[in-house]
Design an enzyme around this catalytic site. Sequence first.
Site, mmCIF file in Angstrom:
data_model
loop_
_atom_site.group_PDB
_atom_site.id
_atom_site.type_symbol
_atom_site.label_atom_id
_atom_site.label_comp_id
_atom_site.label_asym_id
_atom_site.label_seq_id
_atom_site.Cartn_x
_atom_site.Cartn_y
_atom_site.Cartn_z
ATOM 1 C CG HIS A 1 -9.029 -5.439 -1.849
ATOM 2 N ND1 HIS A 1 -7.943 -4.629 -2.110
ATOM 3 C CD2 HIS A 1 -8.984 -5.653 -0.525
ATOM 4 C CE1 HIS A 1 -7.296 -4.366 -0.988
ATOM 5 N NE2 HIS A 1 -7.900 -4.980 -0.021
ATOM 6 C CG ASP B 1 -8.049 -3.281 -5.264
ATOM 7 O OD1 ASP B 1 -8.395 -4.462 -5.438
ATOM 8 O OD2 ASP B 1 -7.355 -2.926 -4.289
ATOM 9 C CE1 TYR C 1 -3.552 -2.490 2.245
ATOM 10 C CE2 TYR C 1 -4.154 -1.525 0.136
ATOM 11 C CZ TYR C 1 -4.420 -2.383 1.180
ATOM 12 O OH TYR C 1 -5.556 -3.152 1.160
#
Length: 493
Positions: free
Chosen positions: A353, A262, A234
């Site tokens: 995800h 995403d 991330y």
Amino acid sequence: MLKFDEVQKHNNKDSCWVIVHGNAYDVTEFLPDHPGGAGIILKYAGKDATEEYDPIHPPGTLEENLPKEKCLGPVDPSTIKEEVKTEKKPAAKLDEDAIPPLSQCLNLYDFEVIAKKVLKPTAWAYYSSGADDEVTMRENTSAFGRIWFRPRILRDVSKVDYSTSLLGQKSTLPVYITATALGKLGHPEGEKNLTVAAGKEGIIQMIPTLASCSFDEIVGARVDENQVQFMQLYVNSNRKITERIIQKAEAAGVKGLFVTVDAPQLGRREKDMRMKFDDVGSNEQNQNKDTVDRSQGAARAISSFIDPSLSWDDLTWLRSVTRMPIVLKGVQTWEDAVRAAEMGLAGVVLSNHGGRQLDFARSGIEVLGEVVEALKARNLFPNPMFQIFVDGGIRRASDVLKAVAMGATAVGIGRPFLYAYSAYGSDGVVHALQLLKAEMEMNMRLLGAPTLKDVVPEMVDARALGTHVNFTPISHGHQIYEKLSTAVGMPNE
Ligand SMILES: Cc1cc2c(cc1C)[n+](S(=O)(=O)[O-])c1c(=O)[nH]c(=O)nc-1n2C[C@H](O)[C@H](O)[C@H](O)COP(=O)(O)O
């Protein structure tokens, strides 16, 4: 040694002490900087917070975020009164009856049934939840049910080989363990369970940025120095922190960087959120009207660092930071997949995800058809330097083989491995992988495919997927439009 009643006096926002692993810490000045907000700390002001702290924070978090002098030293355990000790939530005792012998687990779904019984409610809520109405989470699984095999006969399948390579790294299966956060919610060994099992079974684990275990613990749990791991990233709004994470991963021998694209904000997972609503917090919190946005559960509390401004322009910076192959995780249209290929990235993960982000996003397997056709139309597929991965809802070797037939190099699996280790530790994950291997061998034999190279598009009929696929005509004119519109259909005989 500090006495417990001394710690208990510092139980408010003006003076806040907590106990973690037997040491008292003065976190008063840290309160406004805590990513999860001041409220969740104030709930444990003047108390022992170890049990709640551990699943969310990798070891070393306090030392990394607090000046040394804020560690006030050990608390004399003999001064912690009995009633306070019992006040702690009884650790979820695994109900032995709810856990059948591992040999009774015959497929990946069995682990889910058991995990639902044994996991703490907060852990089950976090692991099992999808966004909003969980339509995409359900579609991830049901989409595979709309793809049928076209098995071929009278082929020598006495020997079956399902080994492959991902980003040039050998793997005994076209399956990797995908990144899933907060591994210790389900088991005290957290992500290390996945490391050990992946190493034993010769597959690749993707280390999550939001792991409960520290990066060093996860790398340290490798079964040998050749074990391959990838890193899920991330991107932090503080780019220097991100650069440090990437360089540390590369130095530790991580072989691939999967940048999650995403989740500029983590999805609204209502099972998870409800857990937070139930968690009314301490009197101090209510008086203090804590400001943390608790309407998005644990997810929001742990992810406010994620940079929502991340864009294609940043990929030049990312490539300047590392020599690891870069894959975009969470691509959901052929347009973005083509752009990634044209930029010379190493691949994409077609993923929503696990249905935890945008509800009504299509499943990765549905997007795969249009991506392969769009890449082919530009002579960008097949291309060993650009690999396509899919994740979401994969529970059977037949799902794996459908994805491989449609053009995926390999697939990522998440929840089943979380459920497997929550009940059985790393042995559960080893067993889950061995079940998949047994299914792969049988399915490939019955398909008439002795190796993965023999698992070709002609072996699936995916026309029933067609309705969701977006065949916007592309620059090559109508004939490609025709081609795309049959992309998931029967091959031209
Ligand atoms: C189940 C699960 C998935 C998470 C996950 C946590 C859990 C409990 N988390 S999350 O906290 O942000 O949502 C991550 C994560 O850290 N990073 C990421 O890239 N994907 C995350 N994912 C998505 C994961 O990598 C796969 O895309 C997804 O799990 C695949 O679907 P299945 O679980 O059905 O196999």
